[in-house]
Write a protein that holds these residues in place. Structure first.
Motif, PDB file in Angstrom:
ATOM      1  N   VAL A  60     -21.455  -7.103   3.680  1.00 28.27           N
ATOM      2  CA  VAL A  60     -21.591  -6.413   4.964  1.00 28.27           C
ATOM      3  C   VAL A  60     -21.134  -7.327   6.100  1.00 28.27           C
ATOM      4  O   VAL A  60     -20.417  -6.902   7.010  1.00 28.27           O
ATOM      5  N   GLY A  61     -21.554  -8.592   6.038  1.00 25.84           N
ATOM      6  CA  GLY A  61     -21.168  -9.552   7.067  1.00 25.84           C
ATOM      7  C   GLY A  61     -19.674  -9.800   7.105  1.00 25.84           C
ATOM      8  O   GLY A  61     -19.073  -9.893   8.179  1.00 25.84           O
ATOM      9  N   TRP A  62     -19.071  -9.891   5.924  1.00 25.34           N
ATOM     10  CA  TRP A  62     -17.623 -10.091   5.844  1.00 25.34           C
ATOM     11  C   TRP A  62     -16.889  -8.884   6.431  1.00 25.34           C
ATOM     12  O   TRP A  62     -15.932  -9.034   7.202  1.00 25.34           O
ATOM     13  N   PHE A  63     -17.344  -7.681   6.093  1.00 25.65           N
ATOM     14  CA  PHE A  63     -16.742  -6.466   6.626  1.00 25.65           C
ATOM     15  C   PHE A  63     -16.906  -6.405   8.145  1.00 25.65           C
ATOM     16  O   PHE A  63     -15.973  -6.038   8.872  1.00 25.65           O
ATOM     17  N   LEU A  64     -18.084  -6.792   8.634  1.00 24.92           N
ATOM     18  CA  LEU A  64     -18.347  -6.805  10.070  1.00 24.92           C
ATOM     19  C   LEU A  64     -17.403  -7.758  10.780  1.00 24.92           C
ATOM     20  O   LEU A  64     -16.911  -7.462  11.870  1.00 24.92           O
ATOM     21  N   PHE A  65     -17.131  -8.896  10.149  1.00 25.99           N
ATOM     22  CA  PHE A  65     -16.220  -9.851  10.775  1.00 25.99           C
ATOM     23  C   PHE A  65     -14.833  -9.258  10.979  1.00 25.99           C
ATOM     24  O   PHE A  65     -14.207  -9.489  12.013  1.00 25.99           O
ATOM     25  N   THR A  66     -14.322  -8.514  10.007  1.00 21.03           N
ATOM     26  CA  THR A  66     -12.978  -7.950  10.142  1.00 21.03           C
ATOM     27  C   THR A  66     -12.885  -7.054  11.385  1.00 21.03           C
ATOM     28  O   THR A  66     -11.853  -7.018  12.054  1.00 21.03           O
ATOM     29  N   PHE A  67     -13.988  -6.346  11.686  1.00 21.96           N
ATOM     30  CA  PHE A  67     -14.009  -5.486  12.877  1.00 21.96           C
ATOM     31  C   PHE A  67     -14.064  -6.319  14.155  1.00 21.96           C
ATOM     32  O   PHE A  67     -13.331  -6.049  15.119  1.00 21.96           O
ATOM     33  N   VAL A  68     -14.926  -7.337  14.165  1.00 23.97           N
ATOM     34  CA  VAL A  68     -15.040  -8.206  15.337  1.00 23.97           C
ATOM     35  C   VAL A  68     -13.730  -8.942  15.587  1.00 23.97           C
ATOM     36  O   VAL A  68     -13.285  -9.088  16.728  1.00 23.97           O
ATOM     37  N   GLU A  69     -13.103  -9.410  14.514  1.00 26.38           N
ATOM     38  CA  GLU A  69     -11.805 -10.083  14.626  1.00 26.38           C
ATOM     39  C   GLU A  69     -10.786  -9.173  15.309  1.00 26.38           C
ATOM     40  O   GLU A  69     -10.089  -9.588  16.243  1.00 26.38           O
ATOM     41  N   TYR A  70     -10.714  -7.944  14.840  1.00 23.88           N
ATOM     42  CA  TYR A  70      -9.755  -6.983  15.391  1.00 23.88           C
ATOM     43  C   TYR A  70     -10.043  -6.709  16.872  1.00 23.88           C
ATOM     44  O   TYR A  70      -9.138  -6.757  17.713  1.00 23.88           O
ATOM     45  N   MET A  71     -11.299  -6.417  17.203  1.00 17.18           N
ATOM     46  CA  MET A  71     -11.664  -6.054  18.574  1.00 17.18           C
ATOM     47  C   MET A  71     -11.462  -7.227  19.527  1.00 17.18           C
ATOM     48  O   MET A  71     -10.993  -7.036  20.661  1.00 17.18           O
ATOM     49  N   ALA A  72     -11.811  -8.434  19.083  1.00 19.88           N
ATOM     50  CA  ALA A  72     -11.626  -9.602  19.941  1.00 19.88           C
ATOM     51  C   ALA A  72     -10.146  -9.862  20.190  1.00 19.88           C
ATOM     52  O   ALA A  72      -9.734 -10.148  21.320  1.00 19.88           O
ATOM     53  N   HIS A  73      -9.347  -9.740  19.135  1.00 16.20           N
ATOM     54  CA  HIS A  73      -7.906  -9.973  19.275  1.00 16.20           C
ATOM     55  C   HIS A  73      -7.275  -8.930  20.191  1.00 16.20           C
ATOM     56  O   HIS A  73      -6.467  -9.259  21.067  1.00 16.20           O
ATOM     57  N   ARG A  74      -7.674  -7.698  20.020  1.00 16.90           N
ATOM     58  CA  ARG A  74      -7.059  -6.617  20.797  1.00 16.90           C
ATOM     59  C   ARG A  74      -7.528  -6.582  22.247  1.00 16.90           C
ATOM     60  O   ARG A  74      -6.709  -6.451  23.165  1.00 16.90           O
ATOM     61  N   HIS A  75      -8.830  -6.705  22.464  1.00 16.64           N
ATOM     62  CA  HIS A  75      -9.370  -6.466  23.805  1.00 16.64           C
ATOM     63  C   HIS A  75      -9.703  -7.735  24.590  1.00 16.64           C
ATOM     64  O   HIS A  75      -9.780  -7.674  25.825  1.00 16.64           O
ATOM     65  N   ASP A 180       1.634  -5.497  20.873  1.00 18.97           N
ATOM     66  CA  ASP A 180       0.588  -4.510  21.139  1.00 18.97           C
ATOM     67  C   ASP A 180       0.222  -3.747  19.864  1.00 18.97           C
ATOM     68  O   ASP A 180      -0.412  -2.698  19.919  1.00 18.97           O
ATOM     69  N   LYS A 181       0.619  -4.292  18.732  1.00 16.95           N
ATOM     70  CA  LYS A 181       0.290  -3.706  17.430  1.00 16.95           C
ATOM     71  C   LYS A 181      -0.151  -4.826  16.487  1.00 16.95           C
ATOM     72  O   LYS A 181      -0.059  -6.002  16.809  1.00 16.95           O
ATOM     73  N   ALA A 182      -0.642  -4.445  15.316  1.00 17.37           N
ATOM     74  CA  ALA A 182      -0.960  -5.402  14.242  1.00 17.37           C
ATOM     75  C   ALA A 182      -1.913  -6.500  14.702  1.00 17.37           C
ATOM     76  O   ALA A 182      -1.618  -7.687  14.591  1.00 17.37           O
ATOM     77  N   TRP A 190      -8.311  -2.301  10.179  1.00 12.42           N
ATOM     78  CA  TRP A 190      -8.657  -1.666  11.456  1.00 12.42           C
ATOM     79  C   TRP A 190      -7.434  -1.221  12.237  1.00 12.42           C
ATOM     80  O   TRP A 190      -7.512  -0.301  13.054  1.00 12.42           O
ATOM     81  N   ASP A 191      -6.290  -1.864  12.005  1.00 13.76           N
ATOM     82  CA  ASP A 191      -5.050  -1.363  12.602  1.00 13.76           C
ATOM     83  C   ASP A 191      -4.746   0.030  12.064  1.00 13.76           C
ATOM     84  O   ASP A 191      -4.320   0.919  12.809  1.00 13.76           O
ATOM     85  N   TRP A 192      -4.975   0.209  10.781  1.00 11.99           N
ATOM     86  CA  TRP A 192      -4.725   1.510  10.152  1.00 11.99           C
ATOM     87  C   TRP A 192      -5.727   2.543  10.650  1.00 11.99           C
ATOM     88  O   TRP A 192      -5.345   3.675  10.984  1.00 11.99           O
ATOM     89  N   ILE A 193      -6.986   2.167  10.750  1.00 12.12           N
ATOM     90  CA  ILE A 193      -8.034   3.103  11.176  1.00 12.12           C
ATOM     91  C   ILE A 193      -7.898   3.464  12.656  1.00 12.12           C
ATOM     92  O   ILE A 193      -8.045   4.635  13.036  1.00 12.12           O
ATOM     93  N   LEU A 194      -7.599   2.475  13.503  1.00 18.11           N
ATOM     94  CA  LEU A 194      -7.612   2.677  14.952  1.00 18.11           C
ATOM     95  C   LEU A 194      -6.228   2.889  15.560  1.00 18.11           C
ATOM     96  O   LEU A 194      -6.058   2.880  16.770  1.00 18.11           O
ATOM     97  N   GLY A 195      -5.233   3.083  14.720  1.00 16.97           N
ATOM     98  CA  GLY A 195      -3.923   3.510  15.201  1.00 16.97           C
ATOM     99  C   GLY A 195      -3.045   2.449  15.819  1.00 16.97           C
ATOM    100  O   GLY A 195      -2.198   2.769  16.673  1.00 16.97           O
ATOM    101  N   MET A 197      -1.220   0.294  13.804  1.00 19.38           N
ATOM    102  CA  MET A 197      -0.312  -0.168  12.753  1.00 19.38           C
ATOM    103  C   MET A 197       1.115  -0.133  13.298  1.00 19.38           C
ATOM    104  O   MET A 197       1.512   0.810  13.968  1.00 19.38           O
ATOM    105  N   PRO A 198       1.912  -1.179  13.067  1.00 20.63           N
ATOM    106  CA  PRO A 198       3.299  -1.202  13.556  1.00 20.63           C
ATOM    107  C   PRO A 198       4.093  -0.023  12.992  1.00 20.63           C
ATOM    108  O   PRO A 198       3.804   0.460  11.893  1.00 20.63           O
TER     109      PRO A 198
END
Length: 203
Positions: A60-75, A180-182, A190-195, A197-198
């Motif tokens: 669960v923690g590993w999965f949570l990290f992938t989301f935090v990684e994506y959100m931090a990188h993007r936003h 602005d992608k990937a 999360w790129d695939w889920i949240l649109g 993806m390049p």
């Protein structure tokens, strides 16, 4: 500024602060791995978690990290630089990496920042998850270590002839074609889920 395969950015004029922005990749990876193992061990030793729950919480923690990684990188790392303050913050944290993506000494945050982040996440996760923190944070920090490894491998080495090539291509597209992608580094999930993806990979 276009990405440069060589060179480095100067972030601080103060030589001490400038030196603190650099680290060998092995140090933060080792820090997160040791803390991840220590959390599981401590949780099991003192009965906060069981072996079965440790495995589940770790994932669960590993999965949570992938989301935090994506959100931090993007936003956060790609925040709108509509003010001078935001522009300076963005460049300090991430913009310099896009200007000099081959600068190996700045592919991870310094050890002191790594320890601060680990401590910060412990208190936040302890508040949210209680004793489950020993399993969840272990998986989260393990995910962070994997992210650092993948990120370093992408920038320091040629495309591998194994499963990591997918991640190598994904992150290279982010740097050299579509910044602005990937946004996912350790996973394109999360790129695939949240649109985000390049175009080359979304077909």
């Amino acid at each position: 500024m276009k990405p440069n395969h060589k060179g480095t950015a100067q972030i601080f004029k103060n030589p001490v602060l400038e030196r603190l922005t650099r680290t060998h990749i092995a140090l933060p990876i080792a820090i997160f791995m040791v803390i991840a193992v220590a959390l599981i061990y401590y949780g099991l030793l003192h009965g906060f978690i069981t072996v079965l729950s440790a495995v589940a919480l770790f994932l669960v923690g590993w999965f949570l990290f992938t989301f935090v990684e994506y959100m931090a990188h993007r936003h956060l790392f790609h925040m709108d630089t509509d003010t001078e303050v935001k522009k300076n913050i963005q460049y300090t944290f991430h913009g310099n990496h896009h200007d000099y993506p081959k600068d190996k000494s700045r592919l991870a945050m310094p050890p002191i920042v790594s320890l601060f982040l680990a401590s910060f996440f412990f208190f936040v996760f302890k508040l949210i998850f209680g004793s489950a923190v020993f399993g969840i944070l272990s998986g989260f920090l393990f995910g962070y270590a994997i992210y650092l490894f993948v990120h370093y491998a992408v920038h320091a080495y040629a495309p591998p002839k194994n499963f990591l090539k997918i991640l190598w291509i994904h992150h290279s597209i982010h740097h050299y074609k579509h910044d602005d992608k990937a946004y996912g580094v350790s996973s394109p999930l999360w790129d695939w889920i949240l649109g985000t993806m390049p175009p080359e990979k979304s077909k």
